[in-house]
Write a protein that holds these residues in place. Structure first.
Motif, PDB file in Angstrom:
ATOM      1  N   THR A 195       0.817  -1.211   0.000  1.00  0.00           N
ATOM      2  CA  THR A 195       0.000   0.000   0.000  1.00  0.00           C
ATOM      3  C   THR A 195       0.851   1.262   0.000  1.00  0.00           C
ATOM      4  O   THR A 195       0.595   2.207  -0.756  1.00  0.00           O
ATOM      5  N   GLY A 196       1.860   1.302   0.831  1.00  0.00           N
ATOM      6  CA  GLY A 196       2.703   2.500   0.896  1.00  0.00           C
ATOM      7  C   GLY A 196       3.427   2.758  -0.404  1.00  0.00           C
ATOM      8  O   GLY A 196       3.488   3.896  -0.890  1.00  0.00           O
ATOM      9  N   LEU A 197       4.001   1.681  -0.998  1.00  0.00           N
ATOM     10  CA  LEU A 197       4.724   1.854  -2.259  1.00  0.00           C
ATOM     11  C   LEU A 197       3.771   2.227  -3.388  1.00  0.00           C
ATOM     12  O   LEU A 197       4.105   3.049  -4.258  1.00  0.00           O
ATOM     13  N   VAL A 198       2.597   1.614  -3.375  1.00  0.00           N
ATOM     14  CA  VAL A 198       1.598   1.945  -4.405  1.00  0.00           C
ATOM     15  C   VAL A 198       1.238   3.418  -4.326  1.00  0.00           C
ATOM     16  O   VAL A 198       1.125   4.116  -5.343  1.00  0.00           O
ATOM     17  N   ARG A 199       1.100   3.923  -3.071  1.00  0.00           N
ATOM     18  CA  ARG A 199       0.756   5.335  -2.900  1.00  0.00           C
ATOM     19  C   ARG A 199       1.865   6.229  -3.440  1.00  0.00           C
ATOM     20  O   ARG A 199       1.598   7.267  -4.057  1.00  0.00           O
ATOM     21  N   GLN A 200       3.128   5.836  -3.218  1.00  0.00           N
ATOM     22  CA  GLN A 200       4.246   6.646  -3.719  1.00  0.00           C
ATOM     23  C   GLN A 200       4.226   6.710  -5.248  1.00  0.00           C
ATOM     24  O   GLN A 200       4.443   7.769  -5.832  1.00  0.00           O
ATOM     25  N   VAL A 201       3.984   5.555  -5.868  1.00  0.00           N
ATOM     26  CA  VAL A 201       3.960   5.535  -7.343  1.00  0.00           C
ATOM     27  C   VAL A 201       2.787   6.362  -7.862  1.00  0.00           C
ATOM     28  O   VAL A 201       2.910   7.134  -8.821  1.00  0.00           O
ATOM     29  N   LYS A 202       1.622   6.237  -7.203  1.00  0.00           N
ATOM     30  CA  LYS A 202       0.446   6.954  -7.679  1.00  0.00           C
ATOM     31  C   LYS A 202       0.551   8.451  -7.421  1.00  0.00           C
ATOM     32  O   LYS A 202      -0.131   9.240  -8.084  1.00  0.00           O
ATOM     33  N   ASP A 203       1.389   8.859  -6.484  1.00  0.00           N
ATOM     34  CA  ASP A 203       1.649  10.287  -6.327  1.00  0.00           C
ATOM     35  C   ASP A 203       2.341  10.846  -7.560  1.00  0.00           C
ATOM     36  O   ASP A 203       2.182  12.024  -7.908  1.00  0.00           O
ATOM     37  N   ILE A 204       3.127   9.983  -8.232  1.00  0.00           N
ATOM     38  CA  ILE A 204       3.841  10.387  -9.451  1.00  0.00           C
ATOM     39  C   ILE A 204       2.976  10.168 -10.680  1.00  0.00           C
ATOM     40  O   ILE A 204       2.906  11.022 -11.575  1.00  0.00           O
ATOM     41  N   LEU A 205       2.320   9.011 -10.746  1.00  0.00           N
ATOM     42  CA  LEU A 205       1.498   8.640 -11.915  1.00  0.00           C
ATOM     43  C   LEU A 205       0.081   8.330 -11.441  1.00  0.00           C
ATOM     44  O   LEU A 205      -0.310   7.162 -11.319  1.00  0.00           O
ATOM     45  N   PRO A 206      -0.706   9.327 -11.176  1.00  0.00           N
ATOM     46  CA  PRO A 206      -2.053   9.089 -10.620  1.00  0.00           C
ATOM     47  C   PRO A 206      -3.021   8.452 -11.617  1.00  0.00           C
ATOM     48  O   PRO A 206      -4.085   7.992 -11.218  1.00  0.00           O
ATOM     49  N   ASP A 246      -4.537   0.865  -9.084  1.00  0.00           N
ATOM     50  CA  ASP A 246      -3.755   0.210  -8.029  1.00  0.00           C
ATOM     51  C   ASP A 246      -3.202  -1.135  -8.499  1.00  0.00           C
ATOM     52  O   ASP A 246      -2.056  -1.485  -8.194  1.00  0.00           O
ATOM     53  N   ASP A 247      -4.009  -1.892  -9.228  1.00  0.00           N
ATOM     54  CA  ASP A 247      -3.557  -3.205  -9.701  1.00  0.00           C
ATOM     55  C   ASP A 247      -2.368  -3.075 -10.655  1.00  0.00           C
ATOM     56  O   ASP A 247      -1.413  -3.850 -10.591  1.00  0.00           O
ATOM     57  N   MET A 248      -2.426  -2.088 -11.562  1.00  0.00           N
ATOM     58  CA  MET A 248      -1.321  -1.892 -12.502  1.00  0.00           C
ATOM     59  C   MET A 248      -0.049  -1.485 -11.764  1.00  0.00           C
ATOM     60  O   MET A 248       1.044  -1.973 -12.058  1.00  0.00           O
ATOM     61  N   VAL A 249      -0.210  -0.571 -10.804  1.00  0.00           N
ATOM     62  CA  VAL A 249       0.959  -0.121 -10.024  1.00  0.00           C
ATOM     63  C   VAL A 249       1.530  -1.286  -9.225  1.00  0.00           C
ATOM     64  O   VAL A 249       2.754  -1.486  -9.157  1.00  0.00           O
TER      65      VAL A 249
END
Length: 254
Positions: free
Chosen positions: A10-21, A25-28
């Motif tokens: 969850t934390g890493l997914v949030r970091q990636v989605k902060d960059i590529l919103p 979630d599944d793709m990230v």
């Protein structure tokens, strides 16, 4: 499985989605799994896959558009040629038109990202790097975020242009269909006019034939009447002659 991975990351997914919103979630999560949970590598993977997906989608849309053109009411080869010319014109327009502000933004952020990647390559290979260049590495996340936003905007612009081209193509086909319909209507009217003229000509010929037949019947009737009168006159004259001869014979006998 992806759901459990998403909960674990969850934390890493949030970091990636902060960059590529724009990514789900599944793709990230899948990208993180493939890159051993490296956030920056996952971002790079998603961007590269986005470019590949975009190219594949454009290819698929062009193929689908070509198939729809071929299936559109059995259009003749000339229409297919026009469709191919329109597609070629669209490609030429894409190459010749000036870049949009969003495309310029993508080019700008990609240039900065390439600079950072070159610095990272030099560092990974043990080469010496100017210390003044090192602060650029800290901006990679921000650059990736801005690049993702700009690319999303470019994709939306491309979708809108494609939609506009599709509408123009549909309008062109509609106008061509309307022109064909009008030409067909003119041909139908011309054929109707010719049929009407032919019917009128035949009616005139029939009327003339009937008139000629009537005159011929009157001529024959008149000729028969004259012949009958002539025969009757001949019979009267013959009877008169016979009576005269009888009178003469009676006189001679006396």
């Amino acid at each position: 499985e992806l759901g459990s991975q998403s909960r674990d990351l969850t934390g890493l997914v949030r970091q990636v989605k902060d960059i590529l919103p724009q990514y789900s979630d599944d793709m990230v999560c899948e990208a993180l799994v493939q890159t051993d949970e490296d956030v920056m590598r996952a971002v790079d993977l998603l961007l590269n896959s986005a470019l590949s997906t975009k190219a594949a989608r454009k290819k698929k849309e062009r193929k689908q558009s070509a198939q729809e053109s071929e299936e559109a009411a059995g259009a003749p080869e000339a229409a297919d040629d026009d469709g191919a010319k329109a597609q070629a014109a669209a490609e030429a327009e894409k190459e010749q038109r000036p870049k949009t502000p969003a495309e310029k933004e993508v080019a700008k952020w990609r240039k900065k990202l390439r600079e950072i990647e070159r610095i990272e390559e030099r560092l990974s290979s043990g080469e010496k790097v100017d210390p003044l260049q090192l602060p650029k590495l800290e901006k990679k996340g921000e650059i990736l975020h801005e690049l993702g936003n700009a690319e999303a905007l470019v994709q939306e612009e491309e979708r809108q242009r494609e939609e506009e081209r599709r509408r123009e193509e549909e309008e062109r086909r509609r106008q061509e269909e309307e022109q064909r319909r009008q030409e067909e209507e003119l041909r139908r009217q011309e054929e109707e006019r010719r049929r009407k003229e032919e019917a009128e000509r035949r009616a005139r010929e029939e009327a003339a034939r009937q008139e000629a037949l009537r005159l011929e019947q009157e001529r024959r009737a008149e000729a028969a009447r004259i012949e009958q009168e002539r025969q009757a006159e001949f019979a009267r004259q013959r009877q008169a002659m016979q009576q005269q001869q009888q009178m003469q014979q009676q006189l001679q006998q006396q």
